[in-house]
Design a protein around this motif. Sequence first.
Motif, mmCIF file in Angstrom:
data_model
loop_
_atom_site.group_PDB
_atom_site.id
_atom_site.type_symbol
_atom_site.label_atom_id
_atom_site.label_comp_id
_atom_site.label_asym_id
_atom_site.label_seq_id
_atom_site.Cartn_x
_atom_site.Cartn_y
_atom_site.Cartn_z
ATOM 1 N N MET A 1 0.831 -1.204 0.000
ATOM 2 C CA MET A 1 0.000 0.000 0.000
ATOM 3 C C MET A 1 0.865 1.253 0.000
ATOM 4 O O MET A 1 0.569 2.238 -0.685
ATOM 5 N N GLN A 2 1.953 1.212 0.764
ATOM 6 C CA GLN A 2 2.885 2.340 0.780
ATOM 7 C C GLN A 2 3.475 2.568 -0.610
ATOM 8 O O GLN A 2 3.503 3.695 -1.117
ATOM 9 N N LEU B 1 -5.717 8.990 -5.677
ATOM 10 C CA LEU B 1 -4.519 8.384 -5.092
ATOM 11 C C LEU B 1 -4.816 7.772 -3.731
ATOM 12 O O LEU B 1 -4.363 6.668 -3.417
ATOM 13 N N SER B 2 -5.585 8.477 -2.909
ATOM 14 C CA SER B 2 -5.871 7.946 -1.568
ATOM 15 C C SER B 2 -6.843 6.770 -1.638
ATOM 16 O O SER B 2 -6.723 5.805 -0.876
ATOM 17 N N GLY C 1 2.211 6.002 -7.324
ATOM 18 C CA GLY C 1 1.143 6.777 -7.949
ATOM 19 C C GLY C 1 1.454 8.263 -7.898
ATOM 20 O O GLY C 1 1.284 8.994 -8.882
ATOM 21 N N PHE C 2 1.942 8.724 -6.735
ATOM 22 C CA PHE C 2 2.317 10.133 -6.597
ATOM 23 C C PHE C 2 3.475 10.482 -7.533
ATOM 24 O O PHE C 2 3.468 11.520 -8.200
ATOM 25 N N VAL D 1 -5.380 4.699 -10.685
ATOM 26 C CA VAL D 1 -3.929 4.621 -10.480
ATOM 27 C C VAL D 1 -3.312 3.548 -11.368
ATOM 28 O O VAL D 1 -2.190 3.708 -11.871
ATOM 29 N N SER E 1 0.999 3.994 -3.183
ATOM 30 C CA SER E 1 0.798 5.432 -2.998
ATOM 31 C C SER E 1 2.003 6.218 -3.486
ATOM 32 O O SER E 1 1.872 7.215 -4.202
ATOM 33 N N ASP E 2 3.202 5.756 -3.105
ATOM 34 C CA ASP E 2 4.426 6.461 -3.503
ATOM 35 C C ASP E 2 4.579 6.492 -5.017
ATOM 36 O O ASP E 2 4.909 7.532 -5.603
ATOM 37 N N MET F 1 -5.072 3.246 -2.554
ATOM 38 C CA MET F 1 -4.382 2.512 -1.492
ATOM 39 C C MET F 1 -5.349 1.594 -0.761
ATOM 40 O O MET F 1 -5.068 0.412 -0.539
ATOM 41 N N TRP F 2 -6.511 2.121 -0.407
ATOM 42 C CA TRP F 2 -7.499 1.305 0.306
ATOM 43 C C TRP F 2 -8.222 0.355 -0.633
ATOM 44 O O TRP F 2 -8.698 -0.709 -0.221
#
Length: 595
Positions: free
Chosen positions: A107-108, A138-139, A114-115, A329, A111-112, A142-143
């Motif tokens: 998940m980390q 983006l948020s 995707g950003f 994403v 997110s990284d 992750m979920w």
Amino acid sequence: MSDIDEDEDGNRRRVLSNGQVMAFIAGFWLRRPLLLLGAVGGMLVAVLFDLMLPTASGRLIDTLTATTRDTAKAWWAWAAFLGVYVGFTITRNIGFRFWNPLAARNMQEMSDEGFKRVQAFSADWHADTFAGATVRRLSRAMWGYDSVSDAVVLWLGPALIVLFGLSLQMMFKWPLIGLLAMTVVAGFLILNLWVVKVYVRPANLRSNALDSRIGGALADAITANPTVKAFGAEPREEARFAGVTAAWSKAVQVTWGRFMDIWLAQNILMVLLLAGMTGMVVDLWSHGRASTGDVVYAITAFLQMSGYLRNIGENVRMMQKGIDDVEDVAGYARMAPQVADVPDAGVLASELGEIVFDHVTFRYKSAAEPLYEDFSLTLAPGERVALVGATGAGKSTFVKLIQRLYDLDAGRILIDGQDIAKVSQQSLRRAIALVPQDPALFHRSIAENIAYARPGATEEEVRLAARRARAEGFIDRLPLGYDTLVGERGVKLSGGERQRVAIARAFLADAPILVFDEATSSLDVETERAVQAAMEELMAGRTTIVIAHRLSTIRGADRILVFENGRIVEEGRHGDLRKKGGLYARLAAMTEGTA
């Protein structure tokens, strides 16, 4: 296959299929094969224990109801029943201990990455896309990954093994009951996998898009709050936002309603399974072909199957929602950056700051005609050049092309003899210090904002840059000084203060090329004079490009370039151009109020 749809920003985009999104998610699982193996292994062993539970419970009941009372055998049957459940609990717990770090790290990274991907997209892409909507995507992703991964590995995989395993067990023992169980399980899967995809997913994608639009509308109104207040427009913005949330509410009710339709169909299948399994086993018992333990076995098996079937229903819905949440994403990962470094891009080695436009042609994607066509120009090292002209004449585009915010349609741009399209964008932009007309600061301390140009700068170097930009005076008057947080986009500072922080940042960058885009437009006359003195010091020995309308800023330029429709129609020094009586003379007269 992918479908074409319009996103919440009004842009056409390709919607990925479930399989494409699942392949993207599976790629993260495979990054840590040992953790994945430990998690899946633990779950599989737990499933084997789960499959043994109906048999263990049936044998315990048969032992307890036998005509011959055998206490030792009964206790052994009880121990086996208990051991099966304890084994299930322990092995599933072990599986989770492998799964949790796998999920957290993936998940980390999602997110990284995707950003990072969004950061690499072009200025055009960001101009076309709501920042708030991008944040939501983006948020959510992750979920969404968490939902899909849990659904597939922790629930759906074990559920399918148990359901088909129990159906096969019953098929060997009672073929008709086993066939019924297998048919219901297959129907349940078709209902959840195919019907959810064709019936629920389109509605879910629509409500997701409107959820992102809520983020975009919020960001749009909140970041422009000073403008809202200036026009007393709070009721208008509230009504506009209420329109967006109302559209979301309407769409999400459709989505939830379709999920409820699926839930109703699932429960009808559950009733059929309950009635068929228990009815047939009771009939067998009534004819003496099934023991009391067999009845308990069938009831336990149904309870297990019904629990897993409910889990399938819930988790297929959770999986589909998660897939839709990740879809944006996953799409970013398949989207090539619009302005990309070439393979093995070099590092720009720029010390002199010579800039050459070599037969450049450039057209904005929304324009019918090129703005620049076969445009050539050379800026000598250390030359101070001012760009003037009406809005849309091509001044800001000139600077954007030097920064390579866009790729050219033809020609090339050279800095110190190096084609900027063949060097890394990071090294190129480190060679250019930009002071924009309206600097956007980060919601961080003043010191951090100044040091953004050179993160390794010492405190003394930051203070020296502030002094040279004539910013130290207002900073020292603040209660926290250099540790003062400036607010989102620097809203806690005045326009002149923001520009002085940006000028201090340019001092600290120590780049060979400087760009001042109306850099003193927000300063009072006294501060402007002080800052111009500092700018004179900064410009010494550097190639400087100044975009300005104030004559006080451009009078001392070595060369003034007058732009009109992407062409240079006049060039020279201030005095010479005034004497010509051309476009520059007219612009100067309007600036001075003498036209």
